[in-house]
Enzyme design. Structure first.
Site, PDB file in Angstrom:
ATOM      1  N   HIS A  22      -5.789   0.421  -4.805  1.00  0.00           N
ATOM      2  CA  HIS A  22      -5.770  -0.980  -5.233  1.00  0.00           C
ATOM      3  C   HIS A  22      -6.205  -1.160  -6.686  1.00  0.00           C
ATOM      4  O   HIS A  22      -6.280  -2.289  -7.159  1.00  0.00           O
ATOM      5  CB  HIS A  22      -6.666  -1.818  -4.318  1.00  0.00           C
ATOM      6  N   SER A  29     -10.535  -2.512  -0.527  1.00  0.00           N
ATOM      7  CA  SER A  29      -9.363  -3.321  -0.218  1.00  0.00           C
ATOM      8  C   SER A  29      -9.661  -4.590   0.548  1.00  0.00           C
ATOM      9  O   SER A  29      -8.862  -5.540   0.514  1.00  0.00           O
ATOM     10  CB  SER A  29      -8.351  -2.483   0.573  1.00  0.00           C
ATOM     11  N   LYS A  33       2.024  -0.104  -3.716  1.00  0.00           N
ATOM     12  CA  LYS A  33       1.375  -1.386  -4.008  1.00  0.00           C
ATOM     13  C   LYS A  33       1.853  -1.891  -5.372  1.00  0.00           C
ATOM     14  O   LYS A  33       2.933  -2.441  -5.468  1.00  0.00           O
ATOM     15  CB  LYS A  33      -0.139  -1.236  -3.899  1.00  0.00           C
TER      16      LYS A  33
END
Length: 397
Positions: free
Chosen positions: A214, A186, A244
């Site tokens: 991610h 990340s 996310k």
């Protein structure tokens, strides 16, 4: 009366953080967390959100959340194992399993919860965990909670991983050995070497665990890093977040049916946390359908990422090893990193400084997160601000 010892400790420690440029002021938004945000009566181009695909502000998700809230209520009312499992939760887990290409999935209140839950439910004292040195804090805490022996290997160094796997296996000390890694790291945006990790795991009989927070919604046509490399059948645990690219809140673990059943029986965050609220579950279901069926969202994300990264490199900024939309401008010194962030803020760009303890000391950076929702005009404004701020601070020519 408050403890004088505590008060003294807090004042001294906070002063030290501020003096060293390590204290992060928390800002409040006055509207949605989209590509442009409002704070203190001003608008800013937003480069600090993990809302990769812009779904956090998508009207279709909002409609699904409202409908579910009206039908089921604002909360689920209990933990999953009592009567907090709604039909929506079962539907979400079926959608997640299909999305990740696994037999089953288990949803949790957060991605952080997933790593606390899954690692400690599978690994315990008498086991060993081979963990990449740059793994996320939630992985580190999950490993600690498991009481297994944690053996760190150098970041993405497959020779080091192989040597430590061999040593752990040949020692005869451990009942189970797990190799655990972020799918996408990340802070730097680089991708784990999953094919090599899978090969080493098969050679030394390791459990494989990938936190794809991610990567999901970003790589592999949206299905994540494991799908990106075609390794669905060779990774035991896939961890993902709903906060996310999916744009909502929550997390999940995907794997075999037996794994899901075990986690529901033995993982403490599942057993002792009130389940996700109906609105968040319904919005997540809608989002997964959009991610799986809207390749143009991923296309816009990657196009914007390439545009921003090219522009920053042309200005003279070092971006490190990123292979994804995560775009770190590497500065180093914590105080200078904070000054760059403050200068960007004054010029209408919200891009937060990332400093210790989120990254090692002396590794400060501005982590930029372009999304599918940004326009080229917004990114041009950001690049202009980076050019002015960088020259004023002597960071670029």
């Amino acid at each position: 009366m408050a403890s004088s010892t505590l008060s003294s400790f807090l004042r001294r420690s906070l002063t030290e953080l501020r003096d060293r440029g390590l204290y992060q002021q928390i800002d409040s938004l006055e509207g949605p967390n989209g590509p442009v945000i409002s704070m203190r009566g001003r608008s800013f181009v937003n480069l600090s959100s993990n809302n990769y695909l812009g779904l956090a502000t998508d009207s279709r998700l909002a409609e699904a959340a409202v409908e579910a809230t009206v039908r089921y209520g604002v909360g689920s009312g209990a933990v999953r194992t009592i009567n907090g499992t709604l039909a929506l939760h079962a539907e979400l887990e079926e959608k997640l399993a299909a999305f990740k290409g696994t037999e089953a999935a288990v949803a949790y209140p957060s991605g952080f919860n997933c790593n606390m839950a899954a690692i400690s439910a599978v690994m315990d004292a008498g086991d060993a965990i081979l963990s990449d040195e740059l793994n996320h804090a939630s992985i580190i805490d999950g490993c600690r909670l498991s009481k297994a022996n944690v053996i760190r290997y150098r970041h993405s160094d497959m020779d080091d991983l192989r040597a430590k796997a061999r040593e752990a296996r040949e020692s005869g000390r451990y009942a189970k050995i797990m190799a655990i890694t972020d799918g996408v790291f990340s802070m730097d945006g680089d991708i784990a070497r999953l094919p090599d990790i899978a090969d080493i795991a098969e050679e030394y009989d390791l459990i494989t665990y990938v936190d794809d927070a991610h990567g999901s919604g970003v790589l592999g046509g949206g299905a994540g890093t494991v799908k990106h490399f075609g390794l669905t059948d060779r990774i035991d645990l896939q961890i993902g977040t709903l906060s996310k690219a999916v744009g909502v809140v929550g997390g999940y673990v995907a794997g075999t049916r037996d794994l899901a059943d075990w986690l529901k029986a033995r993982s403490r965050p599942f057993l002792f946390s009130t389940s996700l609220p109906p609105g968040a579950v319904a919005a997540s279901i809608a989002a997964i359908g959009l991610v799986a069926g809207s390749p143009e969202l991923l296309g816009r994300l990657w196009d914007n990422a390439e545009y921003l990264q090219r522009g920053l490199r042309e200005l003279g900024y070092a971006l490190g090893p990123t292979e994804t939309p995560i775009t770190p401008c590497l500065v180093g010194d914590e105080e200078m990193t904070q000054r760059l962030s403050a200068s960007l803020y004054e010029k209408g760009v919200y891009a937060r400084a990332i400093v210790f303890p989120t990254v090692p000391r002396g590794a400060g950076r501005i982590r930029n997160m372009p999304t599918a929702g940004h326009t080229k005009e917004m990114l041009d404004l950001a690049l202009a601000a980076y050019g002015e701020a960088g020259r004023e601070l002597g960071l670029i020519p």
